[in-house]
Design an enzyme around this catalytic site. Structure first.
Site, PDB file in Angstrom:
ATOM      1  N   VAL A   1       0.876  -1.227  -0.023  1.00 30.42           N
ATOM      2  CA  VAL A   1       0.005  -0.062   0.104  1.00 30.42           C
ATOM      3  C   VAL A   1       0.909   1.128   0.030  1.00 30.42           C
ATOM      4  O   VAL A   1       1.797   1.271   0.959  1.00 30.42           O
ATOM      5  CB  VAL A   1      -0.904  -0.108   1.147  1.00 30.42           C
ATOM      6  CG1 VAL A   1      -1.741   1.283   1.076  1.00 30.42           C
ATOM      7  CG2 VAL A   1      -1.904  -1.032   1.219  1.00 30.42           C
ATOM      8  N   CYS A   2       0.539   2.130  -0.823  1.00 33.93           N
ATOM      9  CA  CYS A   2       1.219   3.378  -0.955  1.00 33.93           C
ATOM     10  C   CYS A   2       0.106   4.449  -0.420  1.00 33.93           C
ATOM     11  O   CYS A   2      -0.682   4.919  -0.732  1.00 33.93           O
ATOM     12  CB  CYS A   2       1.606   3.838  -2.300  1.00 33.93           C
ATOM     13  SG  CYS A   2       2.613   5.529  -2.582  1.00 33.93           S
ATOM     14  N   LEU A   3       0.652   4.927   1.052  1.00 31.15           N
ATOM     15  CA  LEU A   3      -0.416   5.709   1.788  1.00 31.15           C
ATOM     16  C   LEU A   3       0.667   6.882   2.587  1.00 31.15           C
ATOM     17  O   LEU A   3       1.691   6.165   3.101  1.00 31.15           O
ATOM     18  CB  LEU A   3      -1.268   5.094   2.572  1.00 31.15           C
ATOM     19  CG  LEU A   3      -2.147   5.914   3.406  1.00 31.15           C
ATOM     20  CD1 LEU A   3      -2.867   6.621   2.641  1.00 31.15           C
ATOM     21  CD2 LEU A   3      -2.952   4.872   4.415  1.00 31.15           C
TER      22      LEU A   3
END
Length: 159
Positions: free
Chosen positions: A93-95
């Site tokens: 996840v890119c957050l």
């Protein structure tokens, strides 16, 4: 010594989660074959928000904590191949809150709520998956159909 800090914090996180967590969310440490809890790996599910194309799905996320937690952000992963502009093909996840904006005070609850928010409101300035990004940007109707199909793949448990 830092591993003790990580496990202590995760033990407190688990207690807080069990007392108060958002409806429909699941987050619990992995249980080994011997029945022992592994506080460093949590198996979670995030419900799709009501009124969105994600509604009806219960999306699996695994959180991997390092011995440097909470100084270092955990790694959050959907299953490999999960379709979303901010999820790499590997499932990572890119957050921002688990990346550049990480702060040790951020809780498991905040991470999971942030990921739920990201599902329906992707950050197109930080695309991780070009196929999902392109479909979202160029053909929103096809993107939404793909999301609804993905929701069917991960159905929410019956109430």
């Amino acid at each position: 010594m830092s591993g003790g800090i990580a496990r202590g914090r995760l033990s407190e996180e688990r207690k807080a989660w069990r007392k108060n967590h958002p409806h429909g969310f699941v987050a619990k440490p992995e249980t080994g074959d011997d029945g022992a809890l592994n506080l460093m790996i949590w198996r979670c599910t995030i419900p799709g928000k009501v009124g969105t194309d994600w509604e009806g799905g219960s999306y699996p996320v695994t959180i991997y904590f390092s011995e440097e937690y909470p100084t270092r952000a955990p790694k959050c992963m959907f299953p490999k191949g999960f379709f979303h502009p901010n999820v790499y093909d590997t499932g990572d996840v890119c957050l921002s809150i688990i990346g550049s904006d990480w702060r040790p005070a951020i809780s498991v609850k905040q991470i999971l709520e942030g990921i739920q928010e990201l599902l329906d409101d992707p950050n197109l300035a930080s695309a991780a998956q070009h196929q999902a990004y392109n479909l979202f940007y160029k053909d929103r109707a096809s993107y939404n159909r793909r999301i609804k199909k993905q929701a069917e793949k991960y159905p929410a448990p019956p109430i």
